[in-house]
Design a protein around this motif. Structure first.
Motif, mmCIF file in Angstrom:
data_model
loop_
_atom_site.group_PDB
_atom_site.id
_atom_site.type_symbol
_atom_site.label_atom_id
_atom_site.label_comp_id
_atom_site.label_asym_id
_atom_site.label_seq_id
_atom_site.Cartn_x
_atom_site.Cartn_y
_atom_site.Cartn_z
ATOM 1 N N THR A 175 30.393 -18.511 -2.024
ATOM 2 C CA THR A 175 29.411 -17.795 -1.191
ATOM 3 C C THR A 175 28.159 -18.640 -0.997
ATOM 4 O O THR A 175 27.651 -18.788 0.120
ATOM 5 N N ALA A 209 30.524 -9.896 0.561
ATOM 6 C CA ALA A 209 29.907 -10.702 -0.503
ATOM 7 C C ALA A 209 29.736 -9.821 -1.740
ATOM 8 O O ALA A 209 29.437 -8.632 -1.643
ATOM 9 N N MET A 216 35.903 -15.089 1.127
ATOM 10 C CA MET A 216 34.530 -15.377 1.533
ATOM 11 C C MET A 216 34.601 -16.351 2.710
ATOM 12 O O MET A 216 34.795 -17.551 2.537
ATOM 13 N N GLY A 266 29.810 -19.805 2.413
ATOM 14 C CA GLY A 266 29.519 -18.495 3.021
ATOM 15 C C GLY A 266 28.137 -18.498 3.652
ATOM 16 O O GLY A 266 27.973 -18.207 4.838
ATOM 17 N N SER A 267 27.136 -18.849 2.843
ATOM 18 C CA SER A 267 25.761 -18.903 3.341
ATOM 19 C C SER A 267 25.466 -20.227 4.044
ATOM 20 O O SER A 267 24.501 -20.324 4.821
ATOM 21 N N MET A 320 24.367 -8.791 -6.642
ATOM 22 C CA MET A 320 24.941 -7.800 -5.722
ATOM 23 C C MET A 320 26.179 -7.152 -6.331
ATOM 24 O O MET A 320 26.385 -5.948 -6.224
HETATM 25 O O1 LIG Z 1 24.044 -13.359 3.389
HETATM 26 C C1 LIG Z 1 25.019 -12.709 2.988
HETATM 27 O O2 LIG Z 1 24.897 -11.905 2.043
HETATM 28 C C2 LIG Z 1 26.376 -12.923 3.611
HETATM 29 C C3 LIG Z 1 27.341 -13.513 2.642
HETATM 30 C C4 LIG Z 1 27.454 -14.951 3.011
HETATM 31 C C5 LIG Z 1 26.847 -15.025 4.325
HETATM 32 N N1 LIG Z 1 26.291 -13.898 4.671
#
Ligand code: A1CAB
Ligand code: NDP
Length: 277
Positions: A172, A100, A121, A176-177, A269
């Motif tokens: 993301t 990420a 991602m 991703g999340s 980040m």
């Molecule tokens: O939480 C996170 O930073 C990582 C990226 C997306 C899922 N998990």
């Protein structure tokens, strides 16, 4: 890459295991896969589970590969990249990062520059072949490279390219999340139903099947989610009352805020990690 590519994973955690497991279930050969991580006992369990080759030496791992997948936490990525840079500058594999936040330019500079690099991602449902991944290619990536990465991630779910790297922050925050958002909903539903007297196992089974069924319907139906929702809401009935409770409680705003929080964190980040190294 006319023969099947050798693929090396640097990092053997949740995501790497999910991707490897999914790939092996979908036609990739364990003999084409290498994995490295610092803890040999963990690596030995990875070897037993998947039959892949393992090593604690990241350079040795990278050296084997046509495709090197960087699957470590963003915080250790600089050290890992700088360590393998002399090797990959020599062998020039396709680099793939699943971290990420870290931009293609930042990663490329840590790797010594000029390498083809795809940022992906992914998400954890890759483990069960239901992943959703967003992909971005830098300008060194060839069509053959794109096809190789697309094939990898399509073997474990869906893989969609974005042409603007900034869109990976959106991916993301969304997919991703996203599995965690739905797990939270499952937890909350299960707790509410259990409090109302249903057995926890029954509550969980019903909640999971409901979520899976709703997702499958949304994927297959020509109707949008709003219409599918309205189809459940009998006038004056139970769903209408519950949906009004969600709306009156500000669920939509809360979802927007949570999405923005993940999106902003992804941007932060990128900056923090690039500045720090
Ligand atoms: O939480 C996170 O930073 C990582 C990226 C997306 C899922 N998990
Ligand atoms: N989890 C998720 O849902 C998602 C994660 N990502 C990204 O995936 C990446 C990995 O995350 P995740 O799998 O969750 O993390 P984990 O902590 O589960 O895995 C990280 C792995 O990296 C290994 N490692 C640590 N230091 C080194 C090193 N110096 N050299 C080689 N390997 C090392 C760890 O080894 P050991 O086990 O021995 O400590 C571990 O196997 C992150 O960059 C994250 O941003 C992307 C999308 C979703």
């Amino acid at each position: 890459m006319s023969r099947s590519p050798t693929i090396s994973f640097i990092g053997a955690g949740n995501m790497a295991s999910g991707i490897i497991g999914g790939m092996l279930d979908n036609g990739y050969q364990a003999s084409d896969i290498w994995v490295s991580a610092p803890d040999d006992s963990h690596l030995q369990s990875v070897r037993k589970r998947f039959g892949v080759s393992v090593t604690t030496d990241n350079r040795h791992c990278a050296e084997q590969a046509d495709i090197v997948v960087l699957a470590v936490k963003p915080q250790v990525m600089a050290e890992v990249c700088r360590n393998i840079a002399p090797v990959v500058q020599n062998t020039r594999p396709l680099m793939v990062s699943i971290a990420a936040g870290l931009t293609a330019d930042t990663l490329d500079s840590w790797l010594g520059g000029g390498l083809p690099l795809v940022r992906v991602m992914p998400n954890t449902p890759s483990l069960v072949g239901k992943g959703a991944a967003g992909l971005f290619a830098n300008n060194q990536v060839s069509q053959a490279h794109r096809e190789a990465v697309q094939a990898m991630f399509q073997s474990i779910g869906s893989a969609l390219w974005v042409e603007d790297e900034n869109l990976l922050h959106s991916v993301t925050a969304l997919s991703g999340s996203g599995p965690a958002y739905f797990f939270l909903m499952l937890e909350a539903l299960e707790a509410a139903a259990t409090e109302a007297g249903i057995e926890p196992e029954t509550a969980r089974a019903l909640a999971i099947q409901t979520m899976a069924g709703a997702a499958e319907m949304a994927a297959r139906s020509d109707d949008d989610p709003g219409q599918l929702k309205r189809n459940v809401m009998s006038p004056g009935g139970t769903t209408e009352r519950a949906i009004h409770t969600f709306e009156d409680g500000g669920l939509r705003d809360l979802v927007k805020k949570a999405y923005a929080a993940a999106y902003d964190r992804s941007g932060e980040m990128s900056k923090e990690l690039a500045d720090k190294q």
